[in-house]
Design a protein around this motif. Structure first.
Motif, PDB file in Angstrom:
ATOM      1  N   LEU A   6       0.799  -1.216   0.000  1.00 48.54           N
ATOM      2  CA  LEU A   6       0.000   0.000   0.000  1.00 48.54           C
ATOM      3  C   LEU A   6       0.837   1.273   0.000  1.00 48.54           C
ATOM      4  O   LEU A   6       0.304   2.367   0.114  1.00 48.54           O
ATOM      5  N   GLN A   7       2.146   1.148  -0.148  1.00 48.93           N
ATOM      6  CA  GLN A   7       3.030   2.318  -0.133  1.00 48.93           C
ATOM      7  C   GLN A   7       2.664   3.303  -1.237  1.00 48.93           C
ATOM      8  O   GLN A   7       2.691   4.513  -1.028  1.00 48.93           O
ATOM      9  N   GLY A   8       2.321   2.809  -2.400  1.00 45.44           N
ATOM     10  CA  GLY A   8       1.942   3.695  -3.511  1.00 45.44           C
ATOM     11  C   GLY A   8       0.732   4.543  -3.171  1.00 45.44           C
ATOM     12  O   GLY A   8       0.708   5.752  -3.442  1.00 45.44           O
ATOM     13  N   LEU A   9      -0.276   3.930  -2.557  1.00 43.85           N
ATOM     14  CA  LEU A   9      -1.462   4.686  -2.148  1.00 43.85           C
ATOM     15  C   LEU A   9      -1.105   5.715  -1.085  1.00 43.85           C
ATOM     16  O   LEU A   9      -1.596   6.847  -1.113  1.00 43.85           O
ATOM     17  N   ALA A  49       7.890  10.349  -8.903  1.00 43.38           N
ATOM     18  CA  ALA A  49       8.052  10.158  -7.456  1.00 43.38           C
ATOM     19  C   ALA A  49       6.894   9.350  -6.876  1.00 43.38           C
ATOM     20  O   ALA A  49       7.094   8.559  -5.962  1.00 43.38           O
ATOM     21  N   LEU A  50       5.713   9.541  -7.397  1.00 44.93           N
ATOM     22  CA  LEU A  50       4.550   8.780  -6.924  1.00 44.93           C
ATOM     23  C   LEU A  50       4.616   7.327  -7.374  1.00 44.93           C
ATOM     24  O   LEU A  50       4.174   6.432  -6.667  1.00 44.93           O
ATOM     25  N   ALA A  51       5.155   7.093  -8.549  1.00 42.90           N
ATOM     26  CA  ALA A  51       5.158   5.750  -9.130  1.00 42.90           C
ATOM     27  C   ALA A  51       6.289   4.861  -8.596  1.00 42.90           C
ATOM     28  O   ALA A  51       6.175   3.644  -8.630  1.00 42.90           O
ATOM     29  N   MET A  52       7.350   5.453  -8.098  1.00 41.72           N
ATOM     30  CA  MET A  52       8.506   4.670  -7.673  1.00 41.72           C
ATOM     31  C   MET A  52       8.193   3.635  -6.569  1.00 41.72           C
ATOM     32  O   MET A  52       8.623   2.516  -6.669  1.00 41.72           O
ATOM     33  N   PRO A  53       7.477   4.005  -5.491  1.00 45.68           N
ATOM     34  CA  PRO A  53       7.214   3.006  -4.454  1.00 45.68           C
ATOM     35  C   PRO A  53       6.383   1.851  -4.983  1.00 45.68           C
ATOM     36  O   PRO A  53       6.459   0.759  -4.583  1.00 45.68           O
TER      37      PRO A  53
END
Length: 53
Positions: A6-9, A49-53
């Protein structure tokens, strides 16, 4: 890279908060994830930056 599924969320919500959001809506539609909020628009440089995790 985070092992948290859930890191991306979390990153999306955190960025929304940085943009002054008071309302975030997240929708799963099949394999698509749709996110809408009432803050300032997300800029293209922010997407990586949002997509990396």
């Amino acid at each position: 890279m985070s092992r948290d599924r859930l890191q991306g969320l979390s990153e999306i919500v955190q960025k929304a908060e940085d943009l002054g959001v008071t309302d975030v809506r997240i929708l799963m539609r099949g394999r698509e994830l749709l996110v809408a909020h009432n803050g300032s628009p997300v800029r293209l440089p922010d997407v990586l930056a949002l997509a990396m995790p």
